[in-house]
Design an enzyme around this catalytic site. Structure first.
Site, PDB file in Angstrom:
ATOM      1  N   TYR A   1       0.750  -0.961  -0.037  1.00  0.00           N
ATOM      2  CA  TYR A   1      -0.072   0.013  -0.049  1.00  0.00           C
ATOM      3  C   TYR A   1       0.869   1.205  -0.073  1.00  0.00           C
ATOM      4  CZ  TYR A   1      -5.022  -0.389   0.266  1.00  0.00           C
ATOM      5  OH  TYR A   1      -6.205  -0.671  -0.262  1.00  0.00           O
TER       6      TYR A   1
ATOM      7  N   GLU B   1      -0.630   4.757  -0.299  1.00  0.00           N
ATOM      8  CA  GLU B   1      -1.445   5.967  -0.788  1.00  0.00           C
ATOM      9  C   GLU B   1      -0.571   7.381  -0.550  1.00  0.00           C
ATOM     10  OE1 GLU B   1      -4.991   6.004   1.597  1.00  0.00           O
ATOM     11  OE2 GLU B   1      -5.892   4.264   0.465  1.00  0.00           O
TER      12      GLU B   1
ATOM     13  N   ASP C   1      -7.152  14.823 -23.798  1.00  0.00           N
ATOM     14  CA  ASP C   1      -6.896  13.192 -23.652  1.00  0.00           C
ATOM     15  C   ASP C   1      -6.428  12.624 -24.902  1.00  0.00           C
ATOM     16  OD1 ASP C   1      -7.734  10.613 -23.188  1.00  0.00           O
ATOM     17  OD2 ASP C   1      -9.614  10.928 -22.857  1.00  0.00           O
TER      18      ASP C   1
ATOM     19  N   THR D   1      -4.043   7.061 -21.540  1.00  0.00           N
ATOM     20  CA  THR D   1      -3.915   5.851 -21.149  1.00  0.00           C
ATOM     21  C   THR D   1      -2.269   5.437 -21.623  1.00  0.00           C
ATOM     22  OG1 THR D   1      -4.532   4.947 -23.513  1.00  0.00           O
ATOM     23  CG2 THR D   1      -6.176   5.082 -21.717  1.00  0.00           C
TER      24      THR D   1
ATOM     25  N   LYS E   1      -2.315   1.938 -25.269  1.00  0.00           N
ATOM     26  CA  LYS E   1      -2.811   1.940 -26.438  1.00  0.00           C
ATOM     27  C   LYS E   1      -1.481   2.126 -27.685  1.00  0.00           C
ATOM     28  CE  LYS E   1      -7.380   3.738 -25.446  1.00  0.00           C
ATOM     29  NZ  LYS E   1      -8.109   3.439 -24.522  1.00  0.00           N
TER      30      LYS E   1
ATOM     31  N   ARG F   1      -1.649  -1.756 -19.231  1.00  0.00           N
ATOM     32  CA  ARG F   1      -3.135  -1.049 -18.823  1.00  0.00           C
ATOM     33  C   ARG F   1      -2.867  -0.161 -18.036  1.00  0.00           C
ATOM     34  NH1 ARG F   1      -6.294  -3.628 -21.903  1.00  0.00           N
ATOM     35  NH2 ARG F   1      -7.679  -1.976 -21.566  1.00  0.00           N
TER      36      ARG F   1
HETATM   37  N1  PLP Z   1     -10.034   8.310 -23.031  1.00  0.00           N
HETATM   38  C1  PLP Z   1      -9.875   7.910 -24.258  1.00  0.00           C
HETATM   39  C2  PLP Z   1      -9.898   8.961 -25.477  1.00  0.00           C
HETATM   40  C3  PLP Z   1     -10.190   6.603 -24.765  1.00  0.00           C
HETATM   41  O1  PLP Z   1     -10.100   6.172 -26.192  1.00  0.00           O
HETATM   42  C4  PLP Z   1     -10.290   5.537 -23.695  1.00  0.00           C
HETATM   43  C5  PLP Z   1     -10.592   4.211 -23.860  1.00  0.00           C
HETATM   44  O2  PLP Z   1     -11.130   3.690 -24.855  1.00  0.00           O
HETATM   45  C6  PLP Z   1     -10.324   6.163 -22.494  1.00  0.00           C
HETATM   46  C7  PLP Z   1     -10.044   7.250 -22.189  1.00  0.00           C
HETATM   47  C8  PLP Z   1     -10.445   5.079 -21.282  1.00  0.00           C
HETATM   48  O3  PLP Z   1      -9.517   4.303 -20.962  1.00  0.00           O
HETATM   49  P1  PLP Z   1      -9.663   3.038 -19.908  1.00  0.00           P
HETATM   50  O4  PLP Z   1     -10.217   2.030 -20.541  1.00  0.00           O
HETATM   51  O5  PLP Z   1      -8.019   2.726 -19.545  1.00  0.00           O
HETATM   52  O6  PLP Z   1     -10.227   3.635 -18.673  1.00  0.00           O
END
Ligand code: PLP
Length: 471
Positions: A63, A65, A240, A269, A272, A278
């Site tokens: 842990y 945190e 994002d 993320t 990808k 992950r």
């Molecule tokens: N943001 C975008 C642009 C995504 O395409 C995705 C996943 O498909 C996410 C966030 C979410 O990612 P996670 O599945 O790791 O929560």
């Protein structure tokens, strides 16, 4: 002699088998499935053996945190080491002022970012107004007022059918419930982002957060213009980059198309196009660093330190010059695939791609996205259905198929093979008829088995994890 990787994975699976053989079997079966499928899912990839092996260790038991050097638990010095190395690689890789590598996923990263922005722009001014140091010092009435303020904030993000993600304010997601949200779309004629329309909408709506980034937009986004728009209306630009982080890391998206120099907060993320484990991550300017670092325990559970270890390994890999070749090959392959499809008569949203993905409008084949996805799957080609702009079939059945090249590029396929893949896809889609419902299709078995065999033969030339032999 067995490779180091083969020995490592074999030993791990045997240790699992001694306790629960069905899980050991499932692990082996998953590798076999991944080896055999022609994976065109734009959000998936294959992490390296080093990344995979870095996840399975004793950090899972700890842990921690809090954040580096400021933990709510004792005995975190090794976690501090791992988190610091991962954050350092992330800062260097993306040229960011601050990196927070704890988010367990992309959704979590976005939630950390939203609450960090609310913290900096709503909570801190609220505390100053009430002359309080923390929220615990507020009276019930002042706290109620501040909570109302949190709930009264606005977000402007890309609509789902234009390629946005459900965490960008879509109502079924918590982001749509937290914020008063509006969506920007794309030009109906071209399918392209219309910055003038976005500027007009932002001026009128005046969001606290302007969200850039997408899951299914096949073109480049100019983040310099988006920042100008955000500044003009007093919004924070949050991007994002979950889908295209690998293209940013690999220096294919630079200048106006790299969100990091332009946005105050960038989320991603790590699994990808970036090809890590992950997980998620937040990058930000110094202004938001303190608030972002409160992600755990604000909205995240204890950090997954074993995953931060794997992120550090993946970021180190992405800092190698070969990753830039990989990122360029992803885009070259996506263009070759898109061109191969269009040459054969397929209709693509925006008539092509500039990044790692493309959207086929399968209504031109007389199919729904669901029917096309199933027909391709019957033929050994794994894709996912996706809305097209102003989709007549809604978000469940859809009229599109999203395809992406990060995974096949990792396997080593190039532009010549992409043309073969385009031919196989077109053959399946052209031969498929709609069935009795939007979810049913009719495809002659002779076609699906012929294409499956051709896909398998193609993949046979590009073995996945060639150094891993499970015996
Ligand atoms: N943001 C975008 C642009 C995504 O395409 C995705 C996943 O498909 C996410 C966030 C979410 O990612 P996670 O599945 O790791 O929560």
């Amino acid at each position: 002699m067995l490779s180091t990787e083969s020995t490592a994975f074999r030993s791990a699976i045997e240790a699992v088998r001694a306790v629960e053989p069905r899980i050991a079997d499932a692990i082996g079966a998953e590798l076999a499935d991944q080896r055999e499928s022609l994976k065109l899912i734009a959000s998936e990839n294959y992490a390296s053996p080093a990344v995979l092996l870095a996840m399975g260790n004793w950090f899972s038991d700890k842990y921690a945190e809090g954040t580096i050097g400021r933990r709510f638990y004792a005995g975190c010095r090794n976690v501090d080491t791992v988190e610091s190395i991962a954050a350092e690689h992330a800062r260097e890789l993306f040229g960011a002022e601050h990196a927070y590598v704890q988010p367990h996923s992309g959704i979590d990263a976005n939630l950390v970012a939203y609450w960090a922005i609310l913290g900096a722009k709503v909570e801190l001014p609220g505390l100053a107004k009430f002359n309080a140091r923390t929220v615990n010092d507020l009276s019930d009435a002042d706290w109620a007022e501040l909570r109302r303020e949190f709930g009264n904030q606005r977000m402007l993000g890309m609509s789902l059918d234009a390629g946005g993600h459900l965490t960008h304010g879509f109502r079924p997601n918590i982001s749509g419930k937290m914020f008063d949200q509006r969506s920007y779309g794309v030009d109906p004629a071209t399918g392209l982002l219309d910055y003038d329309a976005l500027r007009a909408q932002a001026r009128e709506f005046k969001p606290l957060i302007l969200v850039g980034g997408y899951s299914a937009y096949p073109r480049l986004v100019n983040f310099r213009i988006m920042r100008e728009i955000a500044d003009e209306v007093g919004a924070v630009l949050m991007v994002d980059m979950a889908h295209f982080a690998g293209l940013v890391a690999g220096k294919v998206l630079t200048g106006d198309f790299d969100p990091v120099p332009h946005a105050q907060v960038v989320t991603t993320t790590t699994h990808k196009s970036l090809r890590g484990p992950r997980g998620g991550m937040v990058l930000c300017t110094g202004e938001f660093a303190d608030q972002v670092d409160r992600g755990c325990p604000m909205v995240l559970g204890g950090p997954l330190s074993h995953m931060m270890a794997a992120k550090a390994v993946a970021f180190a890999e992405a800092r190698q010059p070969s990753f830039q070749d990989y990122a360029q090959a992803i885009v070259d392959n996506a263009k070759a695939l898109a061109e191969g499809l269009m040459r054969r008569g397929a209709k693509l949203v925006t008539d092509g791609t500039d990044n790692h993905l493309a959207i086929i409008d399968v209504s031109s084949y007389g199919l729904t996205g669901r029917q096309a996805e199933l027909a391709l799957l019957d033929s050994g080609i794994v894709t996912n259905r996706n809305s097209v702009p102003r989709d007549a079939n809604g978000a469940w059945y859809t009229s599109g198929i999203r395809i992406g090249t990060p995974a096949l590029t990792t396997r080593g396929l190039g532009a010549t093979e992409m043309d073969v893949v385009a031919g196989l896809m077109h053959e399946v889609l052209a031969a498929t008829q709609p069935g009795e419902s939007k979810a049913k299709h009719v495809l002659d078995e002779s076609i699906s088995s012929k294409v499956s065999a051709q896909a398998a033969e193609l993949l046979g030339n590009f073995p996945l994890y060639p150094t891993v032999d499970l015996g």
